[in-house]
Design a protein around this motif. Structure first.
Motif, PDB file in Angstrom:
ATOM      1  N   UNK D  51       0.838  -1.209   0.000  1.00 48.00           N
ATOM      2  CA  UNK D  51       0.000   0.000   0.000  1.00 48.00           C
ATOM      3  C   UNK D  51       0.869   1.254   0.000  1.00 48.00           C
ATOM      4  N   UNK D  52       1.967   1.234   0.742  1.00 45.25           N
ATOM      5  CA  UNK D  52       2.880   2.383   0.745  1.00 45.25           C
ATOM      6  C   UNK D  52       3.421   2.640  -0.657  1.00 45.25           C
ATOM      7  N   UNK D  53       3.773   1.569  -1.346  1.00 45.83           N
ATOM      8  CA  UNK D  53       4.318   1.718  -2.697  1.00 45.83           C
ATOM      9  C   UNK D  53       3.291   2.384  -3.607  1.00 45.83           C
ATOM     10  N   UNK D  54       2.069   1.904  -3.543  1.00 46.69           N
ATOM     11  CA  UNK D  54       1.016   2.432  -4.419  1.00 46.69           C
ATOM     12  C   UNK D  54       0.746   3.903  -4.098  1.00 46.69           C
ATOM     13  N   UNK D  55       0.667   4.220  -2.813  1.00 45.95           N
ATOM     14  CA  UNK D  55       0.360   5.598  -2.416  1.00 45.95           C
ATOM     15  C   UNK D  55       1.522   6.529  -2.774  1.00 45.95           C
ATOM     16  N   UNK D  56       2.750   6.000  -2.657  1.00 46.81           N
ATOM     17  CA  UNK D  56       3.909   6.814  -3.030  1.00 46.81           C
ATOM     18  C   UNK D  56       3.880   7.130  -4.530  1.00 46.81           C
ATOM     19  N   UNK D  57       3.550   6.138  -5.347  1.00 43.74           N
ATOM     20  CA  UNK D  57       3.433   6.386  -6.791  1.00 43.74           C
ATOM     21  C   UNK D  57       2.461   7.536  -7.037  1.00 43.74           C
ATOM     22  N   UNK D  58       1.294   7.453  -6.413  1.00 51.04           N
ATOM     23  CA  UNK D  58       0.273   8.491  -6.610  1.00 51.04           C
ATOM     24  C   UNK D  58       0.799   9.847  -6.152  1.00 51.04           C
ATOM     25  N   UNK D  59       1.507   9.850  -5.002  1.00 51.37           N
ATOM     26  CA  UNK D  59       1.978  11.119  -4.432  1.00 51.37           C
ATOM     27  C   UNK D  59       2.993  11.823  -5.325  1.00 51.37           C
ATOM     28  N   UNK D  60       3.727  11.048  -6.133  1.00 55.23           N
ATOM     29  CA  UNK D  60       4.735  11.691  -6.994  1.00 55.23           C
ATOM     30  C   UNK D  60       4.235  11.891  -8.414  1.00 55.23           C
ATOM     31  N   UNK D  61       2.916  11.720  -8.628  1.00 53.88           N
ATOM     32  CA  UNK D  61       2.361  12.104  -9.918  1.00 53.88           C
ATOM     33  C   UNK D  61       2.152  10.974 -10.912  1.00 53.88           C
ATOM     34  N   UNK D  62       2.346   9.727 -10.481  1.00 51.95           N
ATOM     35  CA  UNK D  62       2.046   8.568 -11.332  1.00 51.95           C
ATOM     36  C   UNK D  62       0.635   8.102 -10.987  1.00 51.95           C
ATOM     37  N   UNK D  63      -0.100   7.582 -11.968  1.00 49.11           N
ATOM     38  CA  UNK D  63      -1.453   7.086 -11.709  1.00 49.11           C
ATOM     39  C   UNK D  63      -1.462   5.573 -11.651  1.00 49.11           C
ATOM     40  N   UNK D  64      -1.440   4.997 -10.442  1.00 51.52           N
ATOM     41  CA  UNK D  64      -1.485   3.540 -10.345  1.00 51.52           C
ATOM     42  C   UNK D  64      -2.925   3.023 -10.438  1.00 51.52           C
ATOM     43  N   UNK D  65      -3.089   1.897 -11.093  1.00 50.79           N
ATOM     44  CA  UNK D  65      -4.362   1.171 -11.104  1.00 50.79           C
ATOM     45  C   UNK D  65      -4.044  -0.235 -10.612  1.00 50.79           C
TER      46      UNK D  65
END
Lengths: 289, 289, 289, 289, 289, 289
Positions: D51-65
């Motif tokens: 979950x940290x990995x996914x949220x970090x992606x989102x926080x730096x401007x990547x859109x994870x699905x």
């Protein structure tokens, strides 16, 4: 270095443009409401001059809204159709037949004529009346004698005007409104223009007429007035007759938030441009004081 | 009816404004790139005139971009600092020390001076160089003799210019670029202006200079040229010297999509306004033909 | 299950990234103003480190604004050009000649150098000064002795900064302003940064300097201060000299709405990243208390 | 100058962040589809790491699905409810009762569990299935033996995914689709993730699994593969069993426009971060070749 | 002129559409929250009718949000899995095992079933629960006896609902929330719908149930109620049992800003359309009074 | 279960609304051009019915544009004003005096009357003519005999229509255009409506008239036609007289991209609603074939 001495005539032109700069900056995005028509509507040349002024305002980022009258033309149409009018204290009573002719002349003739003039100069004019887009809800004018279907603006919904102005278009408004009950009312064009100026938060209200402005007792132009000064001039008889309601419209406008209202001689070519874009100014300007 | 006969002087002013109308309509939203500076930068009055012109363009909806030079000022600064220059075929070699001084003069002195002039007229100028916002990537000019750090635009990224123009601001650009390797290059200001005009899809490129335009053999101004006509004039020696690269910049611009390029006498007050907004025109205009 | 035991070094890296997460979430969209330059500007490695930090902030959604100084470089330029300075109580008087050199160094040399560093890391830096876009209107600093053209920010118009930040660019600001009368003023870079931090509603003001932060009498770093605590430390002589105005800038900033101001050692590689994205922190942080 | 020597541990952290910079720049605004779940779903710690990995992606401007599976959990639920399964060639037949349990486990248990984990790290996850917002229209998988309600994506309508990503949310997708006739289908999660990656124009497809990646015959990780190379490895028997369809999903994805597909060991903490943000990389990456 | 006498049946249809006009105008852009499910969920025909109503609302510019229950279905699932429930004062205690089954039934079965029905009528439904997008933060219901994981909405974050509605989608919400500590809670569907209606500023809350509405002592429908009137009816025993909490939800809603709450018989085909778009109305409507 | 048996009359109403659903979905955001007026304009009741239909279309997301005629009213006005008309082959010649009256009746009477009707039902109608906003540029109709100022649309600039529709308003258009030379032209209202339908990319063109549609030789309504079928019917004399140009307008429209054109009996109350929103349909529909 005389080889690059400027042609004085060209230099004068350039300086005229430069003189306009502070006004362009001040009025960028502002709304100007212009009452035109009736006696101020002259010949084809005058019409072209007027249209050029309006289109130029739009081209430099000001949003003009034209409100027109049509008294003389309505009188002529009534006469042509053999409709006799009843008068009360010198004012024509607007009965149903008169109202019908008045609306046809205002919305079906003058309005579209002004639209055509502006279009001929490249402006995207749209002719409407107070009936369109719920623009003006009117109520019958209360007066000592029943003048028939003569109304005054009770509510102005500016959405149509805003929509048109934002889309780069120039609204041209016939002074006709509709009551809450659906009755059509004729509205004094000055009054209509004043109400629209207040409702749109206009910076300027121009009342184009066929006199040079307000004159003092020596027939010299009074170029700057305020409500208290106007009261003085009314008291001492300098202002009288048709100028009284016209100045009242100006007072209402500036007290309703319009920055200034100007009574201008519509017969002078490009009087509006001179008033707006040069230090010379023209006509009589009314400020809040 | 002589009571409303217009004051001829005021009428002339109004007519100047009206004469501008078709140009306002034609150029609404267009981009004009103006090369200014170097010899064309004159005294305080000339600076004020120039700034007024630029601010007026912006006020009427045109997006001006100013590109400036600074040859004389760089020469003076080098001399003042006792930096001697090496010359090759009459051209100054831009070594590291010269480049450093050139950039300080261009970005730190002239650029901000022009910004201040425009600001004084109410314009929101922003002084940048080709280094800012990845604007100009330069490559070293290839020539017979090594001229040092003299570059030419290899890639123009217009995002910063577009951002500023859209935000109501006026970009003022110093002719300095950066190579892919980070090296700073001095760029000829005419060349820089031409490249920016092409990249921004400008309608007009103005090269302000200190001559009246292109003259024929009888010293009369040639007001309209095309690439083939220019080729003829070069062949017969009418065009020579510094006018040759200047006209090449004009040819490149119009062949790169710019509607027209104009060589104008920057010493004539408001030459740009006269060229843009009156039928008189000024200078030499180059069209695609 | 040893087959998927993580490489400890890689795991440590991942954990560093994860440790940054709460800070990324907290600062998303925030503005950070960073004072850099002067003594804190070091060699090429330090410049690269600094630029990486700034570009990283932008890449993760923070809007950095860099304000730089240039005292030592101005001193060197004055000396190189043989301009002698007058000193009053140890402060250099900024006369017209000095101001001209100062602006050239600040806007024409240091500013563009920082822009280049940031560009080399992929950031879209735009070098401006307080003169651009009406950013900083300055007034002459009032002091016992006339220090010449030394100003302080009177009004900060953030539109240019907002425009650039929104467009994904990084403003780099030289500490030069212009008076209402058009006079150019040199402004202390800390003061400039503080005023910009307040005007932009920044969350953080970083003052990068060449000391580790505020030290107590035993030379241990004081990592957390408030205005009352600073007053105490001034009274007992722990804080003195150049640290006094620096802390005053911090106090003004936090009292003007900035969440926190940090005095950081710009010589430590990536001190900003450590301060922002790890629990370790660095330097002296001033809060409202 | 040892007084500002950086703490090596802090410097290492800073360098990890800086090492991420080029990846942040490259992937800004990109879409990453992550297949997670089934055997790769581990204990609470692993869940938090993921979950940290996914949220970090989102926080730096990547859109994870996130697309998840659930095979083991469905098996357990069927067993708990005493529903016996029919097997064909070792594959479970999805009859109506099985489908009902599968959907409850996928959409009602695992999906919301993953949503909760991401929410706990501050991410705004939204759990949906292919049924929602017309996301996935499925058709029955054609195979030699009838496997029941096992479907494959026929059409992917990305509007719901785009809407959620643009609004700052993280879609979590259960591998269930609906046929044109309204029938519910179970879809292989790898296949679902691949189809979504293609339809959204994703830059990366991550298949998290419980092996280190693709191994060669000496059990060493093959870190970089292309479709032709995969064909070779299949021919010589290096790749076999469950890895064959997984690699086919990767081939389909890259041939459908996804930049790269990665088979990663989901048991390694933060394997995704290491793969994305460091030079070290992890797992087996498949490119178009 | 009988040749154009309208077909009475067609005319009646047209008049029904015209009768809807004032309601269309009044409710344009409004949000309607509809509690559906549990006992009100009937057979396939009823489901189709309900879905048609919801899709029709969306098609005419109203934003419906569906909240569903699932008591009977949860009971059946628990029974099927042999999970015995403990009861306190007739209320089932929601222990961990029960909560798990409840969530699977609500989010994994009923929610997606309603989504499918709406999709079958062309609506773009999106099934979520209070866990998604941080929609509902719940706290444990305080009561005399511990009922286990039964929660009530503490905070409703409407961003996900707003995002979906604006994108033309129809949210379908399962009554499950998550505590600040991550614990999953079952929430009464009426309560959930009421909280969502308040938080979204809904104009209408519809509680679809399996009775005709609130009846008086003579079993006649009470079509219009206010909080004081409800208090009277409670006192005199007209209202009792399950109708009491349902009416409390209505009172909370209208006191929280919802224009009106309606208790409707979900078994009547298209009861919602009749209530919304005709003068006839249906069910019991609660207003603020 | 009889306690919730629906009232059959209410159920019928609900079913009418539900029957409209597929049409609402199909026509969402579409433009419908409606030719109204002339003989089809009836009494106050008919006017109210028509206005309700138009306002209902707007309320459900369709963009109606009304184009009106006015032949009978123009004839009456000419007669009332004693203007005698010259006829050629039974067609009235539009000389300058006739054109003036025609425009007054169209733009100043009928146009504003229709605006008032729509306003009375809550619609925001805006009455314009082809002169406004550069809507219709006309050219003189070429015919054997000179019919005077009768024009046909040469160019339709839809910006004004688009602006009004997007702003939630309903354009009402008088069939008057202006030539490139500024001459006013009367345009056949069917032709005007057809040209506007093509230019706006309308889905439907409705020609409301005072006959039930196209009848076959046995006076039965032909409900579906295509251009080839129309050609056949013309050949065999089934179609003749005024229906020929009307069907030509339909053919031009569908060949110009309009999905379908419908000839409807404007005397039938709500004929448009029945045609649009029920399976029954009404009138004669022309498709591309």
């Amino acid at each position: 270095m005389t080889d690059y001495a400027p042609d004085p005539a060209l230099l004068a032109r350039a300086e005229t443009l430069v003189e306009a700069l502070p006004y362009l900056q001040r009025y960028a995005g502002a709304t100007f409401v212009v009452k035109y028509g009736g006696h101020a509507m002259g010949d084809a040349d005058a019409a072209e001059d007027f249209a050029e002024d309006v289109v130029l305002l739009k081209a430099v980022g000001i949003n003009p809204i034209v409100v027109h009258g049509g008294g003389p033309q309505i009188g002529a149409a009534l006469k042509a159709q053999g409709i006799e009018s009843r008068f009360v204290d010198g004012l024509r009573v607007t009965d149903a037949a008169t109202m019908k002719v008045a609306e046809m002349v205002l919305s079906g003739q003058i309005n579209k004529e002004i639209v055509s003039w502006i279009a001929a100069e490249g402006g995207r004019a749209v002719g409407i009346s107070g009936k369109d887009g719920h623009l003006v809800t009117a109520t019958k004018v209360r007066s000592e004698h029943d003048l028939g279907f003569v109304g005054e603006p009770d509510d102005v919904d500016t959405r149509l005007l805003d929509t048109l102005s934002t889309a780069g278009m120039i609204p041209v408004v016939a002074p006709v409104g509709v009551g809450a009950d659906g009755q059509t009312y004729n509205i004094n064009a000055d009054t209509m223009a004043g109400a629209i100026a207040i409702a749109t938060g206009a910076e300027r209200l121009f009342l184009l007429t066929d006199v040079p402005g307000v004159l003092d007792k020596d027939k010299r132009l009074l170029s700057d007035l305020t409500p208290p000064k106007i009261a003085d001039l009314k008291r001492d008889g300098t202002i009288y007759g048709g100028m009284i309601p016209k100045l009242q419209t100006c007072i209402d406008a500036v007290q309703g938030g319009v920055d200034a209202a100007v009574i201008l001689d519509g017969r002078v070519p490009h009087a509006m441009l001179i008033e707006i874009f040069t230090k010379a100014g023209a006509g009589t300007l009314v400020r809040r004081g």
